[in-house]
Design a protein around this motif. Structure first.
Motif, mmCIF file in Angstrom:
data_model
loop_
_atom_site.group_PDB
_atom_site.id
_atom_site.type_symbol
_atom_site.label_atom_id
_atom_site.label_comp_id
_atom_site.label_asym_id
_atom_site.label_seq_id
_atom_site.Cartn_x
_atom_site.Cartn_y
_atom_site.Cartn_z
ATOM 1 N N SER A 40 0.815 -1.221 0.000
ATOM 2 C CA SER A 40 0.000 0.000 0.000
ATOM 3 C C SER A 40 0.847 1.269 0.000
ATOM 4 N N GLU A 41 2.039 1.212 0.597
ATOM 5 C CA GLU A 41 2.892 2.415 0.589
ATOM 6 C C GLU A 41 3.340 2.760 -0.830
ATOM 7 N N ASP A 42 3.518 1.767 -1.684
ATOM 8 C CA ASP A 42 3.839 2.031 -3.093
ATOM 9 C C ASP A 42 2.686 2.737 -3.778
ATOM 10 N N LEU A 43 1.469 2.306 -3.478
ATOM 11 C CA LEU A 43 0.300 2.915 -4.108
ATOM 12 C C LEU A 43 0.126 4.360 -3.642
ATOM 13 N N LEU A 75 -6.087 5.736 -8.030
ATOM 14 C CA LEU A 75 -7.108 6.077 -7.036
ATOM 15 C C LEU A 75 -8.160 4.975 -6.930
ATOM 16 N N CYS A 76 -8.537 4.390 -8.067
ATOM 17 C CA CYS A 76 -9.503 3.282 -8.047
ATOM 18 C C CYS A 76 -8.937 2.081 -7.287
ATOM 19 N N CYS A 77 -7.657 1.792 -7.498
ATOM 20 C CA CYS A 77 -7.021 0.684 -6.765
ATOM 21 C C CYS A 77 -7.075 0.937 -5.268
ATOM 22 N N ARG A 78 -6.729 2.148 -4.876
ATOM 23 C CA ARG A 78 -6.729 2.457 -3.440
ATOM 24 C C ARG A 78 -8.155 2.397 -2.879
ATOM 25 N N PHE A 79 -9.109 2.858 -3.671
ATOM 26 C CA PHE A 79 -10.502 2.824 -3.214
ATOM 27 C C PHE A 79 -10.971 1.405 -2.927
ATOM 28 N N THR A 80 -10.596 0.453 -3.781
ATOM 29 C CA THR A 80 -11.053 -0.921 -3.578
ATOM 30 C C THR A 80 -10.487 -1.512 -2.283
ATOM 31 N N HIS A 81 -9.350 -0.976 -1.799
ATOM 32 C CA HIS A 81 -8.768 -1.479 -0.552
ATOM 33 C C HIS A 81 -9.237 -0.699 0.672
ATOM 34 N N THR A 82 -9.367 0.611 0.538
ATOM 35 C CA THR A 82 -9.692 1.436 1.703
ATOM 36 C C THR A 82 -11.176 1.771 1.809
ATOM 37 N N ARG A 83 -11.892 1.688 0.688
ATOM 38 C CA ARG A 83 -13.316 2.035 0.618
ATOM 39 C C ARG A 83 -13.584 3.493 0.988
ATOM 40 N N LYS A 84 -12.609 4.341 0.730
ATOM 41 C CA LYS A 84 -12.800 5.771 0.970
ATOM 42 C C LYS A 84 -13.405 6.384 -0.281
ATOM 43 N N ASN A 85 -14.626 6.889 -0.141
ATOM 44 C CA ASN A 85 -15.353 7.418 -1.293
ATOM 45 C C ASN A 85 -14.631 8.555 -1.984
ATOM 46 N N GLU A 86 -13.856 9.344 -1.252
ATOM 47 C CA GLU A 86 -13.194 10.479 -1.895
ATOM 48 C C GLU A 86 -12.222 10.030 -2.985
ATOM 49 N N TYR A 124 -19.402 0.531 -7.603
ATOM 50 C CA TYR A 124 -20.566 -0.355 -7.514
ATOM 51 C C TYR A 124 -20.210 -1.645 -6.774
ATOM 52 N N ARG A 125 -19.070 -2.240 -7.124
ATOM 53 C CA ARG A 125 -18.689 -3.511 -6.496
ATOM 54 C C ARG A 125 -18.474 -3.354 -4.997
ATOM 55 N N GLN A 127 -19.735 -1.001 -3.097
ATOM 56 C CA GLN A 127 -21.040 -0.721 -2.492
ATOM 57 C C GLN A 127 -21.873 -1.991 -2.406
ATOM 58 N N HIS A 128 -21.831 -2.813 -3.466
ATOM 59 C CA HIS A 128 -22.578 -4.074 -3.477
ATOM 60 C C HIS A 128 -22.061 -5.003 -2.382
ATOM 61 N N ASN A 129 -20.728 -5.088 -2.231
ATOM 62 C CA ASN A 129 -20.159 -5.930 -1.182
ATOM 63 C C ASN A 129 -20.568 -5.437 0.199
ATOM 64 N N LEU A 130 -20.622 -4.116 0.377
ATOM 65 C CA LEU A 130 -21.073 -3.570 1.653
ATOM 66 C C LEU A 130 -22.523 -3.955 1.912
ATOM 67 N N ASP A 131 -23.348 -3.899 0.870
ATOM 68 C CA ASP A 131 -24.747 -4.286 1.019
ATOM 69 C C ASP A 131 -24.864 -5.751 1.426
#
Length: 168
Positions: A40-43, A75-86, A124-125, A127-131
């Protein structure tokens, strides 16, 4: 290879006309290592470098859209790991910015559309996983049996009403 990229970056300080290319190349190398090792530090460093490269490229720069798409991907890669909407919101905004900057028949618009789609799909994925996770949690909740008890009580009432009808 990354140590050489880091040295090349030191040789091109801010203001150097080749710095944006050097920063972009180093960010791409870090992103490649992240894809292989999932560090994650590389990302995080990749995202910071792409942002640095983007800030050093003016809006009229002919390759700015490439940096935008690369930053959006990271940013999309980081989002899939952290789930931070920003992160995903910024990725979507960047892809839209890239599309606005490119002429309608520019061949690279395809990549902006692809990464815009990827940003929406990753959102979407997640959010779907959270659901699904929330549904699983709800099914394990101690009051889960309450609806069944209510349905059983309703069935007793129907049975009692039918019993009264037969006696009358």
């Amino acid at each position: 290879a990354l140590s050489l990229q880091r040295e090349a970056l030191m040789l091109h300080p801010p203001g150097n006309p080749y710095r944006d290319n050097t920063v972009n190349n180093f960010a791409l190398a870090l992103k490649t290592r992240y894809d292989k090792l999932d560090a994650s530090e590389d990302l995080d460093e990749t995202i910071n470098l792409f942002k640095d490269s983007l800030h050093s490229r003016p809006h009229a720069h002919p390759r700015r859209h490439i940096t935008i798409v690369s930053l959006s991907s990271a940013l999309c890669c980081r989002f899939t790991h952290t789930r931070k909407n920003e992160d995903v919101e910024e990725a979507i905004r960047l892809c839209q910015e890239s599309l606005e900057a490119l002429p309608s028949l520019h061949p690279d618009r395809y990549f902006s559309y692809v990464w815009l789609k990827n940003a929406y799909v990753s959102h979407y994925r997640v959010q779907h996983n959270l659901d699904v996770e929330n549904l699983i949690l709800a099914s394990r909740h101690p009051t889960h049996g309450f609806p069944k008890r209510t349905a059983t009580a309703r069935d007793w009432i129907v049975t009692a009403q039918q019993h009264e009808t037969y006696e009358a």
